[in-house]
Enzyme design. Sequence first.
Site, short mmCIF file in Angstrom:
data_model
loop_
_atom_site.label_atom_id
_atom_site.label_comp_id
_atom_site.label_asym_id
_atom_site.label_seq_id
_atom_site.Cartn_x
_atom_site.Cartn_y
_atom_site.Cartn_z
CB CYS A 146 -49.94 14.56 64.85
SG CYS A 146 -50.98 13.53 63.83
CE1 TYR A 168 -45.16 1.52 55.98
CE2 TYR A 168 -45.56 0.08 53.94
CZ TYR A 168 -45.59 0.39 55.39
OH TYR A 168 -46.50 -0.41 56.39
CG HIS A 226 -50.75 10.63 67.16
ND1 HIS A 226 -50.90 12.18 66.82
CD2 HIS A 226 -49.65 10.82 68.12
CE1 HIS A 226 -50.10 12.87 67.67
NE2 HIS A 226 -49.52 12.15 68.52
CG ASN A 235 -47.10 12.50 71.31
OD1 ASN A 235 -47.36 12.82 70.10
ND2 ASN A 235 -47.78 12.01 72.02
#
Length: 449
Positions: A113, A206, A253, A271
């Site tokens: 993922c 980040y 995930h 997704n």
Amino acid sequence: MKIRTLMLLLLITVWAVAASAADEPTHPTLEQVREAIERSDADWIAAETSVSAQGPEAFNELIGPADWFGSPDHPPARPPIVPKELPSRFTWDDQDGVNWASSVKSQAGCGSCSAFAAAGVIESQIKIGRNDPLLDPDLSEMELFFCNGGKCDWGSMPWEMLGGLKNNGIPDEACYFYIGNGSDYPCENRCDDWASRIWSINDYAYVGAGNRDAIKAALLGGPLWSGLLIFEDFQHYRSGVYRHVTGGLSGGHAVVMVGWDDALGAWRCKNSWGTNWGEDGYFWIAYGEADIDIGAFYVQFDPTAACAARSEPLISALYYNERGSSTQPPTIEDDEELAVYLDYYDAEADLAGGYYTVALDGEEPQRFEEPIGNVGRDYSDSEEYLEVLIGENFSPGEHTFSVTVFDLCGYSASIDGSFAVAGDDGDDDDGDDDNSADDDDDSDAGCCG
């Protein structure tokens, strides 16, 4: 000190979630999930999906580690500058009805993922940077994942995949087609000329933990790589704003975050479980739910610089009807479809995801909205071929056309051709214009219909 404090808080969060889930049913059924939604204040619809239908074991293959947030390798926060005013709603998949995000894909039976999220971010950045939402870049998650330390049964860290985009780049899908069967594959299986076919980002950063305005500000520049915790009920998500209602913690995930809606109090995400899960592969998740607010990364990408080092495609030949057959202009029937094959050379494989136009009889070029897919490649001569539909239902007589292909950078190549259509062209010697109605019927025929 700040990083250590953040790591401690995140590890406590994971521990607390796991502890609170101890009393939750294991592998809750669809009916149990629906009952839990009804008991709670959650506002989402549960259904049997392509993921839940495969069972718990297949579901767990899609999930990675839950504790990556607390890794000592986690980079420090570099939040973007937040504007004074932010819109109450903004989503890249629906900008006035236009979707700027790349296509929904499926990671199948591999915990890849993170690579899909990273590839989805740069694919979307190509569309945004080129200011063309109809482009469909398709980059190789397989190459990114296995050439940067990914393992199907464990996954990968975000900085491994985003760092791979920065330091090594990612080639097109045809360089290393995706196989999601749970097995690991060697990086050496990628195409030999991968280095000339890569797209790279300039940097990544980040956003920071829990700073929603910073996340929104970063989203204004393009979709984000985002991590979240996954619970067992998530596999049943069909629509609405997801909140965890039942089931244990399955792991971590990665998804592509594409926007937000303050009225819903939710983030919009894409997704990598295919279009038969969720809202055609997308989902809404409530602010702060499943640690979605603390795992966002943004990238810096310069499409002008990325395209400056790339070259124009070259069309070397045009064949009629079948590749490698006659180059002589054909004569077809008036109800017959005409397609041609182009042999071309594209060193960076940028035509996949691009498009082509056809100009018939000197008229304005018409763009075929369907993007060029992963075109055929003849490795024996390093040339590729593309089938192009010229049109159908032409009027009788002689016709000319010009085909122009455009790659992801906007570089183009053109070639001209001609053909004849059998039948009465309507020029009767006796001046009879009984065919005028038929001529009007043919006025909309031709290319691009």
